[in-house]
Design a protein around this motif. Structure first.
Motif, PDB file in Angstrom:
ATOM      1  N   CYS A   1       0.835  -1.209   0.000  1.00 31.00           N
ATOM      2  CA  CYS A   1       0.000   0.000   0.000  1.00 31.00           C
ATOM      3  C   CYS A   1       0.871   1.262   0.000  1.00 31.00           C
ATOM      4  O   CYS A   1       1.683   1.457   0.899  1.00 31.00           O
ATOM      5  CB  CYS A   1      -0.915   0.014   1.224  1.00 31.00           C
ATOM      6  SG  CYS A   1      -1.968   1.489   1.283  1.00 31.00           S
TER       7      CYS A   1
ATOM      8  N   ALA B   1      -2.178   2.496   4.413  1.00 29.08           N
ATOM      9  CA  ALA B   1      -3.545   2.442   4.947  1.00 29.08           C
ATOM     10  C   ALA B   1      -3.909   1.097   5.569  1.00 29.08           C
ATOM     11  O   ALA B   1      -4.952   0.973   6.191  1.00 29.08           O
ATOM     12  CB  ALA B   1      -4.542   2.762   3.823  1.00 29.08           C
TER      13      ALA B   1
ATOM     14  N   ILE C   1      -8.239  -2.064   6.427  1.00 26.44           N
ATOM     15  CA  ILE C   1      -7.895  -0.863   5.659  1.00 26.44           C
ATOM     16  C   ILE C   1      -8.547   0.355   6.295  1.00 26.44           C
ATOM     17  O   ILE C   1      -9.746   0.356   6.571  1.00 26.44           O
ATOM     18  CB  ILE C   1      -8.383  -0.998   4.204  1.00 26.44           C
ATOM     19  CG1 ILE C   1      -7.609  -2.120   3.493  1.00 26.44           C
ATOM     20  CG2 ILE C   1      -8.228   0.325   3.451  1.00 26.44           C
ATOM     21  CD1 ILE C   1      -8.144  -2.464   2.105  1.00 26.44           C
ATOM     22  N   ASP C   2      -7.750   1.396   6.524  1.00 25.55           N
ATOM     23  CA  ASP C   2      -8.280   2.651   7.055  1.00 25.55           C
ATOM     24  C   ASP C   2      -8.949   3.400   5.890  1.00 25.55           C
ATOM     25  O   ASP C   2      -8.277   3.878   4.971  1.00 25.55           O
ATOM     26  CB  ASP C   2      -7.157   3.491   7.646  1.00 25.55           C
ATOM     27  CG  ASP C   2      -7.649   4.844   8.139  1.00 25.55           C
ATOM     28  OD1 ASP C   2      -8.871   5.007   8.325  1.00 25.55           O
ATOM     29  OD2 ASP C   2      -6.815   5.754   8.328  1.00 25.55           O
TER      30      ASP C   2
ATOM     31  N   THR D   1      -7.754   6.832   4.804  1.00 24.25           N
ATOM     32  CA  THR D   1      -6.417   6.948   4.228  1.00 24.25           C
ATOM     33  C   THR D   1      -6.338   6.346   2.834  1.00 24.25           C
ATOM     34  O   THR D   1      -5.590   6.823   1.977  1.00 24.25           O
ATOM     35  CB  THR D   1      -5.385   6.247   5.151  1.00 24.25           C
ATOM     36  OG1 THR D   1      -5.515   6.764   6.472  1.00 24.25           O
ATOM     37  CG2 THR D   1      -3.959   6.471   4.660  1.00 24.25           C
ATOM     38  N   CYS D   2      -7.114   5.302   2.578  1.00 24.21           N
ATOM     39  CA  CYS D   2      -7.099   4.594   1.287  1.00 24.21           C
ATOM     40  C   CYS D   2      -7.427   5.535   0.126  1.00 24.21           C
ATOM     41  O   CYS D   2      -8.376   6.312   0.190  1.00 24.21           O
ATOM     42  CB  CYS D   2      -8.121   3.459   1.329  1.00 24.21           C
ATOM     43  SG  CYS D   2      -8.323   2.575  -0.234  1.00 24.21           S
TER      44      CYS D   2
END
Ligand code: SF4
Ligand code: SF4
Length: 55
Positions: A19, A23, A33-34, A37-38
Motif C-alpha cells: 500500500c 492504509a 484498511i483505514d 487513508t485509502c
C-alpha cells in the motif's frame, strides 16, 4: 469508496507492504484498511493471494 478486506484474509501481511499510503494494518483476526487513508489504487487487491480485498 475505500477498498475493504473480507474474512477470506489469512493475515499474510502481503498487502500492507504494497500500500503506497500505509492504509493497511494488522487487526483482530485479519488485516484492515483505514477508509480515510485509502486512495482506491487497487494495488492491495491485486496482491492478495486469497482474493480477500474488495473494491
Ligand atoms: S486500494 Fe491502494 S491505497 Fe487503498 S488500501 Fe489498497 S493499496 Fe492502499
Ligand atoms: S494480502 Fe490478503 S490475505 Fe494477506 S493480509 Fe492482505 S488481505 Fe489478508
Amino acid at each position: 469508496m475505500a477498498y475493504v478486506i473480507t474474512d477470506t484474509c489469512v493475515s499474510c501481511g502481503a498487502c500492507a507492504g504494497e500500500c503506497p499510503v500505509g492504509a493497511i494494518s494488522e487487526g483482530d483476526g485479519k488485516y484492515v484498511i483505514d477508509a480515510d487513508t485509502c486512495i482506491d489504487c487497487g494495488t492491495c487487491a491485486a496482491t492478495c493471494p486469497t482474493g480477500a480485498i474488495e473494491g
